[in-house]
Structure formats: C-alpha cells, structure tokens
Design an enzyme around this catalytic site. Structure first.
Site, PDB file in Angstrom:
ATOM      1  N   ASN A  97      40.238 -35.259   8.249  1.00  0.00           N
ATOM      2  CA  ASN A  97      40.455 -35.571   9.668  1.00  0.00           C
ATOM      3  C   ASN A  97      39.500 -34.702  10.484  1.00  0.00           C
ATOM      4  O   ASN A  97      39.676 -33.492  10.568  1.00  0.00           O
ATOM      5  CB  ASN A  97      41.912 -35.267  10.051  1.00  0.00           C
ATOM      6  CG  ASN A  97      42.164 -35.426  11.537  1.00  0.00           C
ATOM      7  OD1 ASN A  97      41.378 -36.063  12.241  1.00  0.00           O
ATOM      8  ND2 ASN A  97      43.257 -34.847  12.025  1.00  0.00           N
ATOM      9  N   LYS A 108      39.093 -34.709  13.629  1.00  0.00           N
ATOM     10  CA  LYS A 108      39.584 -34.452  14.996  1.00  0.00           C
ATOM     11  C   LYS A 108      38.465 -34.764  15.999  1.00  0.00           C
ATOM     12  O   LYS A 108      37.680 -35.680  15.765  1.00  0.00           O
ATOM     13  CB  LYS A 108      40.080 -33.007  15.118  1.00  0.00           C
ATOM     14  CG  LYS A 108      41.022 -32.624  13.966  1.00  0.00           C
ATOM     15  CD  LYS A 108      41.741 -31.338  14.210  1.00  0.00           C
ATOM     16  CE  LYS A 108      42.423 -30.882  12.934  1.00  0.00           C
ATOM     17  NZ  LYS A 108      43.677 -30.197  13.168  1.00  0.00           N
ATOM     18  N   HIS A 151      50.142 -37.969  14.384  1.00  0.00           N
ATOM     19  CA  HIS A 151      49.624 -36.613  14.100  1.00  0.00           C
ATOM     20  C   HIS A 151      50.256 -35.640  15.091  1.00  0.00           C
ATOM     21  O   HIS A 151      50.470 -35.986  16.263  1.00  0.00           O
ATOM     22  CB  HIS A 151      48.093 -36.602  14.225  1.00  0.00           C
ATOM     23  CG  HIS A 151      47.486 -35.330  13.711  1.00  0.00           C
ATOM     24  ND1 HIS A 151      47.479 -34.170  14.446  1.00  0.00           N
ATOM     25  CD2 HIS A 151      46.904 -35.026  12.527  1.00  0.00           C
ATOM     26  CE1 HIS A 151      46.898 -33.212  13.733  1.00  0.00           C
ATOM     27  NE2 HIS A 151      46.545 -33.697  12.564  1.00  0.00           N
ATOM     28  N   GLU A 191      49.157 -33.279  16.767  1.00  0.00           N
ATOM     29  CA  GLU A 191      48.401 -33.036  18.002  1.00  0.00           C
ATOM     30  C   GLU A 191      48.621 -34.177  18.999  1.00  0.00           C
ATOM     31  O   GLU A 191      48.573 -33.960  20.216  1.00  0.00           O
ATOM     32  CB  GLU A 191      46.914 -32.816  17.673  1.00  0.00           C
ATOM     33  CG  GLU A 191      46.698 -31.446  17.022  1.00  0.00           C
ATOM     34  CD  GLU A 191      45.475 -31.322  16.127  1.00  0.00           C
ATOM     35  OE1 GLU A 191      44.587 -32.191  16.173  1.00  0.00           O
ATOM     36  OE2 GLU A 191      45.423 -30.336  15.360  1.00  0.00           O
ATOM     37  N   GLU A 240      53.050 -32.604   7.257  1.00  0.00           N
ATOM     38  CA  GLU A 240      52.191 -31.590   7.860  1.00  0.00           C
ATOM     39  C   GLU A 240      53.029 -30.666   8.748  1.00  0.00           C
ATOM     40  O   GLU A 240      53.334 -31.013   9.895  1.00  0.00           O
ATOM     41  CB  GLU A 240      51.117 -32.258   8.724  1.00  0.00           C
ATOM     42  CG  GLU A 240      50.186 -33.162   7.970  1.00  0.00           C
ATOM     43  CD  GLU A 240      48.822 -33.226   8.647  1.00  0.00           C
ATOM     44  OE1 GLU A 240      47.853 -32.771   8.047  1.00  0.00           O
ATOM     45  OE2 GLU A 240      48.755 -33.687   9.793  1.00  0.00           O
ATOM     46  N   GLY A 248      45.707 -26.131  11.481  1.00  0.00           N
ATOM     47  CA  GLY A 248      44.651 -25.460  12.219  1.00  0.00           C
ATOM     48  C   GLY A 248      44.906 -23.978  12.463  1.00  0.00           C
ATOM     49  O   GLY A 248      44.223 -23.355  13.278  1.00  0.00           O
ATOM     50  N   SER A 257      46.025 -26.464   6.855  1.00  0.00           N
ATOM     51  CA  SER A 257      45.159 -25.363   6.415  1.00  0.00           C
ATOM     52  C   SER A 257      44.784 -25.437   4.937  1.00  0.00           C
ATOM     53  O   SER A 257      44.664 -24.416   4.261  1.00  0.00           O
ATOM     54  CB  SER A 257      45.810 -24.012   6.755  1.00  0.00           C
ATOM     55  OG  SER A 257      45.918 -23.852   8.164  1.00  0.00           O
TER      56      SER A 257
HETATM   57  C1  PEP Z   1      45.105 -31.958  10.268  1.00  0.00           C
HETATM   58  O1  PEP Z   1      44.336 -32.078  11.213  1.00  0.00           O
HETATM   59  O2  PEP Z   1      45.844 -32.890   9.934  1.00  0.00           O
HETATM   60  C2  PEP Z   1      45.125 -30.690   9.541  1.00  0.00           C
HETATM   61  C3  PEP Z   1      45.924 -30.575   8.516  1.00  0.00           C
HETATM   62  O3  PEP Z   1      44.305 -29.711  10.002  1.00  0.00           O
HETATM   63  P1  PEP Z   1      43.896 -28.337   9.246  1.00  0.00           P
HETATM   64  O4  PEP Z   1      43.557 -28.708   7.814  1.00  0.00           O
HETATM   65  O5  PEP Z   1      42.720 -27.834   9.986  1.00  0.00           O
HETATM   66  O6  PEP Z   1      45.073 -27.434   9.280  1.00  0.00           O
END
Ligand code: PEP
Length: 245
Positions: free
Chosen positions: A17, A19, A97, A99, A166, A172, A208
C-alpha cells in the site's frame, strides 16, 4: 491475481500500500526492480498511477486502489468510482483502511464501498483492527466482530473477498504486533468469519511489516499473507518481504 481464494498458504499473498506516495519516475523504477519471487504480489497505488502500474507490472503484481467512492458516479467532486478503477485495470481495492476510517468513514460507508467494489468485480480487501485504547480496554474481539459484522452481507456477495487484520496502533508506527498477538487476533477474525461465511476467506496481517519480521508472521498458520505500507515503497525491501513469505 487468483480470485478463487482457495487456501493460499502455499502461495502467500503480499499486498503493498503506497498510500499518498510515489511518482511516475518512482513507479517505473519500482516496476523494473521488483521481484515477487514465489509470492502472489499486489500493490495499491494512488489513482493517477493505476493504468501505468497495470501496464508496467504485467505479471509481476496485481494492481489495486486504496479506496473507492461510495457512489457509482455523478456529482461527487474529487471521488473515483469502482467502475473507473476497474476501467484502469485495478483488480482489487482496499476498503475500510484505518486511515480512511479515521478520516470519517464509518462501518456503513465501508459496507457501501464493498458493495460498489463487488458490483464492478473488484476484490474487496476489508481492513479491520482495533485502536490501542480499545485493545487496552479488552475490546479486541468486540471491535473485530462489529467491523466484520457490519460488512458481512456485502462481503458475502463477493466471489473472492480478503480481510486484513491491521491493529491501528501498529500502522506506520514501527510498533509491529508480536507474531503471538497477530496469531490471536487473526484467529479471532477467522472464528468470526467462520460463523458468518461458508467459504474460506484469506486473512492478511498488516502493521509495520518489514523484511526483518515478515517471516515471523508467515510462520503463523492462521496468517495467509501480509499488507505492507511504508516498506512496500522500496522495491528491494518489498521483494525481500515477498521472498521471506
Ligand atoms: C498499511 O498502510 O496498511 C500499513 C500496514 O502500513 P505500515 O506497513 O507502514 O505500518
């Protein structure tokens, strides 16, 4: 992307992803450098790069978007419909998601987006997960059940839905969930899905993930693949994650 959703443990799913990151030049370089190895790779790029990503990535990775409009079209300035994403070659879309949820999408809006995706034969990748506050209050299962329950009817309409667990506190932040915590939570997700669905649904872990910890998650039986944000921006790191899967 194999949309049949049989047990994918033999061929892990590695979703990236990007973003709100990237450029045409970065995409060209990434496509040249990325090697999916034996993984079934997919990448969610920003809308303007969808068509080019489809063209450049060809058989290396499926391409998807990070969200879609709740609307099929019309007077919704700034939005992109599922039909438009599919027209550009997207095969899937993330929905819910964290975010996007934090920016105001509630469970109803997430379910509506799944319906839009299904209507255009896009694979919905439903993201679910708890905040740190909810985890510390012992509400993990309740949150997962609420988020999955609210999307169940729409997910059932999809031939090949995917769910990503998640934890919001791991996205992040560099604070990845332990493999043990991920196993417990993905186990809960699978239990809830089993009570609601007949068919097998792959469940990804995201939060992460990097090359150094990818193998720990993929060693967990319940985890069918990974959803990778920041670390998917670098082709060599994402290739290493695919190789470790
Ligand atoms: C994500 O954007 O779904 C995500 C898991 O980000 P990150 O791997 O940067 O934590």
């Amino acid at each position: 992307m194999n949309a049949s959703n049989q047990n994918t443990k033999g061929r892990p799913l590695c979703f990236g992803n990007w973003k709100c990151n990237g450029s045409i030049a970065a995409l060209r370089q990434w496509a040249a450098d990325f090697d999916p190895g034996g993984a079934q790779a997919a990448v969610c790029v920003p809308y303007p790069y969808l068509s080019l990503a489809v063209q450049l990535l060809d058989k290396k990775a499926a391409v998807g978007c990070q969200d879609i409009s709740l609307h099929a079209g019309g007077a919704h300035t700034g939005e992109v419909s599922a039909a438009m994403a599919a027209d550009c070659g997207a095969q899937f879309t993330l929905v819910g998601h964290s975010e996007c949820r934090q920016a105001g999408q509630d469970d109803k809006a997430v379910a509506g987006r799944i319906a839009q995706a299904v209507g255009e034969a896009l694979i919905p990748v439903l993201c679910v997960g708890e905040t740190l506050e909810q985890r510390e209050a012992g509400k993990l299962e309740e949150v997962l059940a609420d988020q999955l329950g609210a999307a169940a009817a729409e997910l059932r309409q999809s031939r090949s839905p995917i769910v990503a667990y998640e934890p919001v506190w791991a996205i992040g932040t560099g604070r990845a969930a332990s493999a043990d915590d991920a196993q417990k939570a993905v186990g809960l997700v699978k239990g809830i899905l089993k009570r609601t669905f007949v068919d097998y649904i792959p469940v990804l872990y995201g939060g992460s993930v990097k090359a150094a910890n990818a193998a720990e998650y993929m060693a967990v039986d319940e985890i069918d693949g990974l959803l990778v944000g920041g670390a998917s921006l670098k082709a060599d790191e994402f290739s290493a994650i695919c190789a470790a899967s």
